[in-house]
Motif scaffolding. Structure first.
Motif, PDB file in Angstrom:
ATOM      1  N   ALA A 272       0.837  -1.208   0.000  1.00  0.00           N
ATOM      2  CA  ALA A 272       0.000   0.000   0.000  1.00  0.00           C
ATOM      3  C   ALA A 272       0.870   1.256   0.000  1.00  0.00           C
ATOM      4  CB  ALA A 272      -0.925  -0.015   1.219  1.00  0.00           C
ATOM      5  N   ASP A 273       1.989   1.206   0.718  1.00  0.00           N
ATOM      6  CA  ASP A 273       2.873   2.375   0.772  1.00  0.00           C
ATOM      7  C   ASP A 273       3.481   2.663  -0.599  1.00  0.00           C
ATOM      8  OD1 ASP A 273       2.299   2.598   3.390  1.00  0.00           O
ATOM      9  OD2 ASP A 273       4.153   1.677   4.118  1.00  0.00           O
ATOM     10  N   ARG A 274       3.963   1.604  -1.287  1.00  0.00           N
ATOM     11  CA  ARG A 274       4.542   1.815  -2.627  1.00  0.00           C
ATOM     12  C   ARG A 274       3.497   2.385  -3.578  1.00  0.00           C
ATOM     13  NH1 ARG A 274       9.917  -0.313  -1.806  1.00  0.00           N
ATOM     14  NH2 ARG A 274       9.460  -0.413   0.388  1.00  0.00           N
ATOM     15  N   LEU A 275       2.286   1.885  -3.429  1.00  0.00           N
ATOM     16  CA  LEU A 275       1.224   2.362  -4.304  1.00  0.00           C
ATOM     17  C   LEU A 275       1.003   3.864  -4.098  1.00  0.00           C
ATOM     18  CD1 LEU A 275      -0.504   0.951  -6.378  1.00  0.00           C
ATOM     19  CD2 LEU A 275      -2.275   0.655  -4.661  1.00  0.00           C
ATOM     20  N   SER A 276       1.043   4.329  -2.861  1.00  0.00           N
ATOM     21  CA  SER A 276       0.863   5.768  -2.632  1.00  0.00           C
ATOM     22  C   SER A 276       2.042   6.551  -3.191  1.00  0.00           C
ATOM     23  CB  SER A 276       0.725   6.121  -1.161  1.00  0.00           C
ATOM     24  OG  SER A 276       0.232   5.094  -0.427  1.00  0.00           O
ATOM     25  N   VAL A 277       3.255   5.995  -3.073  1.00  0.00           N
ATOM     26  CA  VAL A 277       4.425   6.690  -3.616  1.00  0.00           C
ATOM     27  C   VAL A 277       4.265   6.872  -5.127  1.00  0.00           C
ATOM     28  CG1 VAL A 277       6.891   6.448  -4.097  1.00  0.00           C
ATOM     29  CG2 VAL A 277       6.017   5.924  -1.824  1.00  0.00           C
ATOM     30  N   ILE A 278       3.863   5.781  -5.799  1.00  0.00           N
ATOM     31  CA  ILE A 278       3.685   5.843  -7.247  1.00  0.00           C
ATOM     32  C   ILE A 278       2.581   6.840  -7.599  1.00  0.00           C
ATOM     33  CG2 ILE A 278       2.964   4.517  -9.269  1.00  0.00           C
ATOM     34  CD1 ILE A 278       4.495   2.191  -8.225  1.00  0.00           C
ATOM     35  N   ALA A 279       1.484   6.797  -6.822  1.00  0.00           N
ATOM     36  CA  ALA A 279       0.377   7.715  -7.103  1.00  0.00           C
ATOM     37  C   ALA A 279       0.830   9.169  -6.944  1.00  0.00           C
ATOM     38  CB  ALA A 279      -0.793   7.421  -6.163  1.00  0.00           C
ATOM     39  N   ARG A 280       1.673   9.427  -5.944  1.00  0.00           N
ATOM     40  CA  ARG A 280       2.145  10.803  -5.733  1.00  0.00           C
ATOM     41  C   ARG A 280       3.033  11.264  -6.881  1.00  0.00           C
ATOM     42  NH1 ARG A 280       2.541   9.785  -0.178  1.00  0.00           N
ATOM     43  NH2 ARG A 280       4.786   9.551  -0.216  1.00  0.00           N
ATOM     44  N   ARG A 281       3.885  10.351  -7.372  1.00  0.00           N
ATOM     45  CA  ARG A 281       4.740  10.724  -8.505  1.00  0.00           C
ATOM     46  C   ARG A 281       3.916  10.964  -9.753  1.00  0.00           C
ATOM     47  NH1 ARG A 281       9.107   6.427  -7.563  1.00  0.00           N
ATOM     48  NH2 ARG A 281      10.207   7.332  -5.810  1.00  0.00           N
ATOM     49  N   PHE A 282       2.908  10.108  -9.916  1.00  0.00           N
ATOM     50  CA  PHE A 282       2.039  10.283 -11.081  1.00  0.00           C
ATOM     51  C   PHE A 282       1.346  11.641 -11.005  1.00  0.00           C
ATOM     52  CE2 PHE A 282      -1.963  10.003 -13.315  1.00  0.00           C
ATOM     53  CZ  PHE A 282      -1.560   9.475 -14.532  1.00  0.00           C
ATOM     54  N   ALA A 283       0.860  11.987  -9.822  1.00  0.00           N
ATOM     55  CA  ALA A 283       0.174  13.265  -9.654  1.00  0.00           C
ATOM     56  C   ALA A 283       1.123  14.429  -9.921  1.00  0.00           C
ATOM     57  CB  ALA A 283      -0.402  13.370  -8.240  1.00  0.00           C
TER      58      ALA A 283
END
Lengths: 285, 88
Positions: A46-57
């Motif tokens: 879940a943490d990696r997913l948020s990191v990726i989502a933040r970079r995407f944003a």
């Protein structure tokens, strides 16, 4: 003075109850360990997913997706209530109910779905509660095969405008002895915060719209899965603590009853002695 | 060889499947299989079910069968794969 035989029976019955509570404590302990492992294994994902989502944003300022926007605001809100299937877990369920009751005061028209049989049983007695579907019972175990269709179902009701927003009343696991009921919003999603340190060009395949779509869908699934895992872990820990207390109380009770029993036995012996002695004295006179 | 490798981590919701270094990764991207080498540009892609092939600098390859949806991100010689399910 109480009847000796009744006292002995009472002690035996408390001892039997204690055996049961001790066994339940052990079972809950084993389940707690397992679901805690699952929860801890899930967190890095879940943490990696948020990191990726933040970079995407960060790479796509102002990207848009229906899951991020308000749904149909005229529709009722939805509440998912995560409780246990069985009792004997102390105040675990009551605390979630208290939170759900407050929520329903704020959103009186909210539609409810219960995960765990306790939740539906408690709310069914209240008037004006509209259940969206039959209570779901997963027995305190997280299985993606059950959970993913459920998330898709919630998403569909949200996107089609039948539900304005989804909230999930559940218990957050803090430690083996501490948990906290909370009711966060699941739909619409919070917009991922953009990663301020990111300034590179990012290649996105196949295209940003489908990456955003899949990213957010996995994100929402991960969020919900995490809530379930937290709630189930908290449930096992609540049950373990409740059963530990029960076992300790039984211990106290046995000690107290044994004391009374011994006193009663001694009193009976003393009484018999007095009878023998006074009988002998009477015979001598 | 040492400067030709990069780190890769593979996660599923159940556990961290793999963590280590690799010289090449072949992944089932949404637009077809794609290869990743050292110093790949920052990339984000969705994955489709297929084989994820990781080769390390001693030439050994490991194959992970990814099932369901997934994500792959390359960022500063760090590859992160998030797969819904991986058969072992």
């Amino acid at each position: 003075m109480q009847n000796l035989r009744a006292l002995r029976q009472r002690i035996r019955s408390v001892q039997n109850t204690q055996k049961i509570t001790k066994a339940m404590q052990m079972v809950a302990g084993a389940k707690l360990r397992r679901s805690q492992e699952e929860l801890f294994a899930f967190r890095p994902y879940a943490d990696r997913l948020s990191v990726i989502a933040r970079r995407f944003a960060a790479a796509h300022p102002g990207f848009d997706h229906p899951l991020l926007n308000d749904g149909n605001l005229d529709a009722p809100a939805g509440l998912v209530l995560i409780t246990s299937d069985t009792g004997l877990c102390g105040t675990y369920n009551e605390r979630v109910f208290a939170l759900a009751a407050n929520f329903l005061k704020e959103f009186p028209s909210a539609r409810v779905v219960a995960i765990g049989r306790k939740g539906s049983r408690s709310l069914i007695r209240r008037e004006g509660i509209v259940f969206l579907k039959e209570p779901v019972s997963w027995g305190g175990k997280y299985d993606p095969a059950d959970v993913l269709p459920f998330v898709d179902w919630m998403e569909q009701l949200f996107l089609s405008g039948q539900i304005s927003s989804w909230y999930v009343a559940h218990t957050q696991f803090l430690s083996a002895l501490q948990w906290k009921p909370i009711v966060p919003r699941l739909f619409p999603l919070e917009r991922p915060e953009s990663d301020a340190g990111f300034s590179e060009k990012l290649i996105v395949e196949p295209d940003s719209a489908s990456v955003a779509d899949q990213l957010l869908r996995q994100f929402v699934r991960a969020q919900f899965a995490r809530m379930l895992l937290e709630a189930f872990t908290a449930e096992h820990s609540a049950r373990m603590v409740a059963m530990k207390n029960a076992t300790e109380n039984a211990d106290d009770m046995i000690k107290r009853l044994t004391l009374i029993r011994n006193k009663a036995r001694q009193a009976a012996i003393t009484k018999e002695l007095i009878e023998v002695v006074s009988g002998a004295q009477a015979a001598m006179q | 060889m040492a400067n030709k490798d990069f780190s890769i981590e593979i996660f599923t919701p159940k556990k961290r499947i793999f963590s280590g270094s690799a010289v090449s990764v072949i992944a089932p991207g949404a637009l077809g299989y794609l290869g990743i080498l050292h110093n790949h540009a920052p990339l984000m892609t969705t994955l489709v079910p297929g084989n994820l092939i990781v080769r390390n600098d001693s030439g050994e390859t490991t194959i992970f069968k990814s099932q369901g949806e997934g994500f792959l991100e390359v960022f500063h010689n760090k590859v992160t794969v998030l797969a819904e399910k991986i058969a072992e």
